[in-house]
Scaffold this motif. Structure first.
Motif, PDB file in Angstrom:
ATOM      1  N   PHE A  13       0.852  -1.179   0.000  1.00  0.00           N
ATOM      2  CA  PHE A  13       0.000   0.000   0.000  1.00  0.00           C
ATOM      3  C   PHE A  13       0.891   1.233   0.000  1.00  0.00           C
ATOM      4  CE2 PHE A  13      -2.506  -3.330   2.090  1.00  0.00           C
ATOM      5  CZ  PHE A  13      -3.614  -3.360   1.246  1.00  0.00           C
ATOM      6  N   GLY A  14       0.947   1.900  -1.142  1.00  0.00           N
ATOM      7  CA  GLY A  14       1.857   3.035  -1.269  1.00  0.00           C
ATOM      8  C   GLY A  14       3.291   2.553  -1.166  1.00  0.00           C
ATOM      9  N   THR A  15       4.025   3.088  -0.195  1.00  0.00           N
ATOM     10  CA  THR A  15       5.411   2.654   0.017  1.00  0.00           C
ATOM     11  C   THR A  15       5.525   1.574   1.092  1.00  0.00           C
ATOM     12  OG1 THR A  15       5.753   4.422   1.649  1.00  0.00           O
ATOM     13  CG2 THR A  15       6.283   4.930  -0.655  1.00  0.00           C
ATOM     14  N   HIS A  16       4.382   1.189   1.675  1.00  0.00           N
ATOM     15  CA  HIS A  16       4.403   0.216   2.771  1.00  0.00           C
ATOM     16  C   HIS A  16       4.153  -1.194   2.243  1.00  0.00           C
ATOM     17  CE1 HIS A  16       3.951  -1.700   6.592  1.00  0.00           C
ATOM     18  NE2 HIS A  16       2.648  -1.911   6.439  1.00  0.00           N
ATOM     19  N   ARG A  17       5.130  -2.064   2.425  1.00  0.00           N
ATOM     20  CA  ARG A  17       4.987  -3.470   2.047  1.00  0.00           C
ATOM     21  C   ARG A  17       4.488  -4.238   3.268  1.00  0.00           C
ATOM     22  NH1 ARG A  17       6.891  -6.362  -2.211  1.00  0.00           N
ATOM     23  NH2 ARG A  17       8.056  -4.515  -2.884  1.00  0.00           N
ATOM     24  N   VAL A  18       3.230  -4.701   3.208  1.00  0.00           N
ATOM     25  CA  VAL A  18       2.624  -5.401   4.343  1.00  0.00           C
ATOM     26  C   VAL A  18       3.209  -6.799   4.476  1.00  0.00           C
ATOM     27  CG1 VAL A  18       0.452  -6.150   5.396  1.00  0.00           C
ATOM     28  CG2 VAL A  18       0.513  -4.077   3.994  1.00  0.00           C
ATOM     29  N   PHE A  19       3.259  -7.522   3.372  1.00  0.00           N
ATOM     30  CA  PHE A  19       3.886  -8.850   3.349  1.00  0.00           C
ATOM     31  C   PHE A  19       4.193  -9.209   1.907  1.00  0.00           C
ATOM     32  CE2 PHE A  19      -0.777  -9.609   3.791  1.00  0.00           C
ATOM     33  CZ  PHE A  19      -1.041 -10.138   2.543  1.00  0.00           C
ATOM     34  N   GLU A  20       5.053 -10.210   1.739  1.00  0.00           N
ATOM     35  CA  GLU A  20       5.337 -10.723   0.404  1.00  0.00           C
ATOM     36  C   GLU A  20       5.651 -12.207   0.514  1.00  0.00           C
ATOM     37  OE1 GLU A  20       8.828  -9.185  -1.497  1.00  0.00           O
ATOM     38  OE2 GLU A  20       9.840  -8.799   0.415  1.00  0.00           O
ATOM     39  N   GLY A  21       5.394 -12.925  -0.587  1.00  0.00           N
ATOM     40  CA  GLY A  21       5.641 -14.361  -0.592  1.00  0.00           C
ATOM     41  C   GLY A  21       4.797 -15.116   0.415  1.00  0.00           C
ATOM     42  N   LEU A  34      -6.039 -17.206  11.952  1.00  0.00           N
ATOM     43  CA  LEU A  34      -4.868 -16.400  11.624  1.00  0.00           C
ATOM     44  C   LEU A  34      -4.701 -15.404  12.767  1.00  0.00           C
ATOM     45  CD1 LEU A  34      -2.860 -16.341   9.311  1.00  0.00           C
ATOM     46  CD2 LEU A  34      -4.264 -14.592   8.214  1.00  0.00           C
ATOM     47  N   LEU A  35      -3.607 -15.565  13.490  1.00  0.00           N
ATOM     48  CA  LEU A  35      -3.404 -14.835  14.742  1.00  0.00           C
ATOM     49  C   LEU A  35      -2.147 -13.987  14.640  1.00  0.00           C
ATOM     50  CD1 LEU A  35      -4.279 -14.619  17.818  1.00  0.00           C
ATOM     51  CD2 LEU A  35      -2.692 -16.508  18.221  1.00  0.00           C
ATOM     52  N   GLY A  36      -2.240 -12.748  15.088  1.00  0.00           N
ATOM     53  CA  GLY A  36      -1.057 -11.907  15.064  1.00  0.00           C
ATOM     54  C   GLY A  36      -1.337 -10.553  15.671  1.00  0.00           C
ATOM     55  N   PRO A  37      -0.286  -9.768  15.918  1.00  0.00           N
ATOM     56  CA  PRO A  37      -0.453  -8.447  16.522  1.00  0.00           C
ATOM     57  C   PRO A  37      -1.093  -7.466  15.548  1.00  0.00           C
ATOM     58  CG  PRO A  37       1.818  -8.772  15.852  1.00  0.00           C
ATOM     59  CD  PRO A  37       1.135 -10.088  15.637  1.00  0.00           C
ATOM     60  N   SER A  38      -1.602  -6.373  16.071  1.00  0.00           N
ATOM     61  CA  SER A  38      -2.185  -5.334  15.230  1.00  0.00           C
ATOM     62  C   SER A  38      -1.154  -4.841  14.221  1.00  0.00           C
ATOM     63  CB  SER A  38      -2.665  -4.162  16.093  1.00  0.00           C
ATOM     64  OG  SER A  38      -3.684  -4.575  16.977  1.00  0.00           O
ATOM     65  N   GLY A  39      -1.597  -4.700  12.974  1.00  0.00           N
ATOM     66  CA  GLY A  39      -0.719  -4.174  11.945  1.00  0.00           C
ATOM     67  C   GLY A  39       0.108  -5.204  11.214  1.00  0.00           C
ATOM     68  N   CYS A  40      -0.061  -6.492  11.540  1.00  0.00           N
ATOM     69  CA  CYS A  40       0.774  -7.513  10.901  1.00  0.00           C
ATOM     70  C   CYS A  40       0.278  -7.894   9.508  1.00  0.00           C
ATOM     71  CB  CYS A  40       0.863  -8.760  11.777  1.00  0.00           C
ATOM     72  SG  CYS A  40      -0.662  -9.728  11.880  1.00  0.00           S
ATOM     73  N   GLY A  41      -0.973  -7.533   9.171  1.00  0.00           N
ATOM     74  CA  GLY A  41      -1.501  -7.841   7.849  1.00  0.00           C
ATOM     75  C   GLY A  41      -2.517  -8.962   7.811  1.00  0.00           C
ATOM     76  N   LYS A  42      -2.915  -9.482   8.972  1.00  0.00           N
ATOM     77  CA  LYS A  42      -3.850 -10.611   8.964  1.00  0.00           C
ATOM     78  C   LYS A  42      -5.210 -10.244   8.373  1.00  0.00           C
ATOM     79  CE  LYS A  42      -5.007  -9.829  13.869  1.00  0.00           C
ATOM     80  NZ  LYS A  42      -4.170  -8.589  13.969  1.00  0.00           N
ATOM     81  N   THR A  43      -5.695  -9.025   8.654  1.00  0.00           N
ATOM     82  CA  THR A  43      -6.963  -8.591   8.075  1.00  0.00           C
ATOM     83  C   THR A  43      -6.836  -8.405   6.569  1.00  0.00           C
ATOM     84  OG1 THR A  43      -7.828  -7.572  10.088  1.00  0.00           O
ATOM     85  CG2 THR A  43      -8.649  -6.704   8.013  1.00  0.00           C
ATOM     86  N   VAL A  44      -5.675  -7.961   6.107  1.00  0.00           N
ATOM     87  CA  VAL A  44      -5.444  -7.810   4.663  1.00  0.00           C
ATOM     88  C   VAL A  44      -5.541  -9.170   3.974  1.00  0.00           C
ATOM     89  CG1 VAL A  44      -3.785  -7.116   2.900  1.00  0.00           C
ATOM     90  CG2 VAL A  44      -4.017  -5.769   4.989  1.00  0.00           C
ATOM     91  N   VAL A  45      -5.001 -10.211   4.600  1.00  0.00           N
ATOM     92  CA  VAL A  45      -5.108 -11.555   4.044  1.00  0.00           C
ATOM     93  C   VAL A  45      -6.578 -11.932   3.867  1.00  0.00           C
ATOM     94  CG1 VAL A  45      -4.667 -14.006   4.441  1.00  0.00           C
ATOM     95  CG2 VAL A  45      -2.902 -12.330   4.987  1.00  0.00           C
ATOM     96  N   ASP A 216       6.138  -8.396  10.681  1.00  0.00           N
ATOM     97  CA  ASP A 216       6.571  -8.191   9.300  1.00  0.00           C
ATOM     98  C   ASP A 216       5.662  -8.886   8.296  1.00  0.00           C
ATOM     99  OD1 ASP A 216       7.194 -10.815   9.832  1.00  0.00           O
ATOM    100  OD2 ASP A 216       9.278 -10.698   9.171  1.00  0.00           O
ATOM    101  N   GLY A 217       4.578  -9.517   8.767  1.00  0.00           N
ATOM    102  CA  GLY A 217       3.643 -10.184   7.876  1.00  0.00           C
ATOM    103  C   GLY A 217       4.015 -11.605   7.534  1.00  0.00           C
ATOM    104  N   ALA A 218       5.138 -12.094   8.052  1.00  0.00           N
ATOM    105  CA  ALA A 218       5.556 -13.472   7.759  1.00  0.00           C
ATOM    106  C   ALA A 218       4.833 -14.451   8.681  1.00  0.00           C
ATOM    107  CB  ALA A 218       7.067 -13.614   7.949  1.00  0.00           C
ATOM    108  N   LEU A 219       4.528 -15.618   8.151  1.00  0.00           N
ATOM    109  CA  LEU A 219       3.962 -16.687   8.976  1.00  0.00           C
ATOM    110  C   LEU A 219       5.092 -17.320   9.780  1.00  0.00           C
ATOM    111  CD1 LEU A 219       1.342 -18.564   6.753  1.00  0.00           C
ATOM    112  CD2 LEU A 219       0.969 -17.652   9.047  1.00  0.00           C
ATOM    113  N   ARG A 220       5.020 -17.190  11.096  1.00  0.00           N
ATOM    114  CA  ARG A 220       6.096 -17.691  11.942  1.00  0.00           C
ATOM    115  C   ARG A 220       5.934 -19.176  12.274  1.00  0.00           C
ATOM    116  NH1 ARG A 220       9.055 -13.215  13.819  1.00  0.00           N
ATOM    117  NH2 ARG A 220      10.511 -14.841  14.446  1.00  0.00           N
TER     118      ARG A 220
END
Length: 366
Positions: A13-21, A34-45, A216-220
């Motif tokens: 989104f703009g210059t912000h890369r939420v996640f890749e791959g 799908l569990l994660g902290p606020s801002g990690c991109g889970k809602t975007v998924v 960072d949006g990665a699945l840990r």
């Protein structure tokens, strides 16, 4: 019902890369959280699966149908994906009755009136709102409104039910009640569920499997609740799934000690871990309930700085050397025969188990 496959998704989104791959498979008929902290991109998924957002790269499949592909310029409209969606704000129509809210998706689909009526009655019964068909949302509790939203999402018999923080606005008792309702609905209908949340308790309670996303949006890590909770892959997962103690340690005269403590830790430590402790590379970690407290003896001694009564459990904050450690006891055990430790009292700590994590990874957002 259907599997859901996400293959190498990228969200920018703009210059912000939420996640890749980002790749993930949700199995047919399972409840995946799908569990994660606020801002990690889970809602975007979730929004990409539903079709509300377009991935910059990657493909999305629901069953055998490709519903999104950046490279092939495929974007199936939301209403054609066979998805039921429930958000945290319910989004029920205030001017429609319970029955009218539930019936709305079938009206849009042009379902035969007789069939629609039968399916509405079935949906309302599934969420235990029988007898409330003619009430308006203003006449319902928060939990009942959420049930209306669930029935409305289920009545069209979706391949996938997407739930995005649907219980956040409910009080604690209703949240507990509704999470059991959601699990029962899954068992009764067999629908595939993707549940998006930051609430660890709900994720542990309802998931068949769960995926933990880092900042960072990665699945840990992906696994069953028991697997992920008892065998976390790293310090981030361990810390995110519950209260954690991260305890600095040092090696003095071949004994592992907490800095400032005169008593060595009486725990099994491998030769490799000892070498890493000597190099200052690792910290010890445990949950508060993995510590046994005693008045006399104990492998490690400390002073109770604070005691907090929380109904079923008692929390202690204990100073050991230069470190504060959190421990807990069942209240019934703590107060039996006046055994509860007092603030300022010395006590012994016995660690049931310790995990070892890279010092540099502790306290950093993933």
């Amino acid at each position: 019902m259907a599997d859901v496959r996400l293959e190498n998704l990228t969200a920018v989104f703009g210059t912000h890369r939420v996640f890749e791959g980002f790749s993930l498979t949700i199995r047919d008929g399972e409840c995946f959280t799908l569990l994660g902290p606020s801002g990690c991109g889970k809602t975007v998924v979730g929004r990409m699966i539903a079709g509300f957002e377009h991935p910059g790269r990657g493909d999305i499949f629901i069953g055998d149908q490709m519903v999104s592909s950046a490279s092939q310029d495929v974007h199936v409209p939301t209403e054609q994906r066979g998805i039921g969606v429930v958000f945290q704000d319910y989004a029920v129509w205030p001017h429609k009755t319970v029955y009218q809210n539930v019936a709305y998706p079938l009206e849009i689909q042009g379902v035969d009136a007789t069939d629609a009526a039968a399916r509405c009655r079935e949906g309302i019964s599934l969420v235990h709102l029988d007898g409330l068909e003619d009430r308006y949302p203003s006449q319902l509790s928060g939990g009942q409104q959420q049930r209306v939203a669930l029935a409305r999402a289920l009545v069209s018999r979706p391949r996938l039910l997407l739930l995005d923080e649907p219980l956040t606005n409910l009080d604690a008792n209703l949240r507990e009640e509704m999470r059991f309702e959601i699990k029962d609905l899954q068992k009764q209908t067999g629908v595939t569920i993707l549940y998006v949340t930051h609430d660890q308790e709900i994720a542990l309670a309802i998931s068949d499997r769960m995926g933990i996303m880092g900042k960072d949006g990665a699945l840990r890590q992906i696994g069953t609740p028991h697997e992920v909770y008892t065998h976390p892959d790293d310090a981030f997962v361990f810390n995110f799934l519950g209260v954690a103690n991260f305890i600095p340690v040092e090696l003095i005269n071949d004994a592992v000690r907490i800095p400032g403590s005169d008593v060595p830790l009486q725990v099994e430590v491998s030769a490799e871990t000892r070498e890493r402790i000597a190099r200052g590379e690792v910290v010890a970690a445990c949950r508060p309930f993995e510590i046994d407290l005693v008045r006399q003896g104990g492998a490690t001694r400390g002073i109770v700085r604070r005691r907090v009564f929380l109904g079923p459990i008692v929390i202690y904050f204990i100073r050991v050397g230069d470190v504060e450690i959190r421990a807990q006891q069942e209240a019934a055990e703590a107060f039996l025969d006046g055994r509860a430790l007092e603030e300022g009292e010395a006590c012994g700590l016995e660690f049931q188990t310790l995990r070892w994590y890279d010092r540099n990874s502790v306290g950093k957002e993933a």
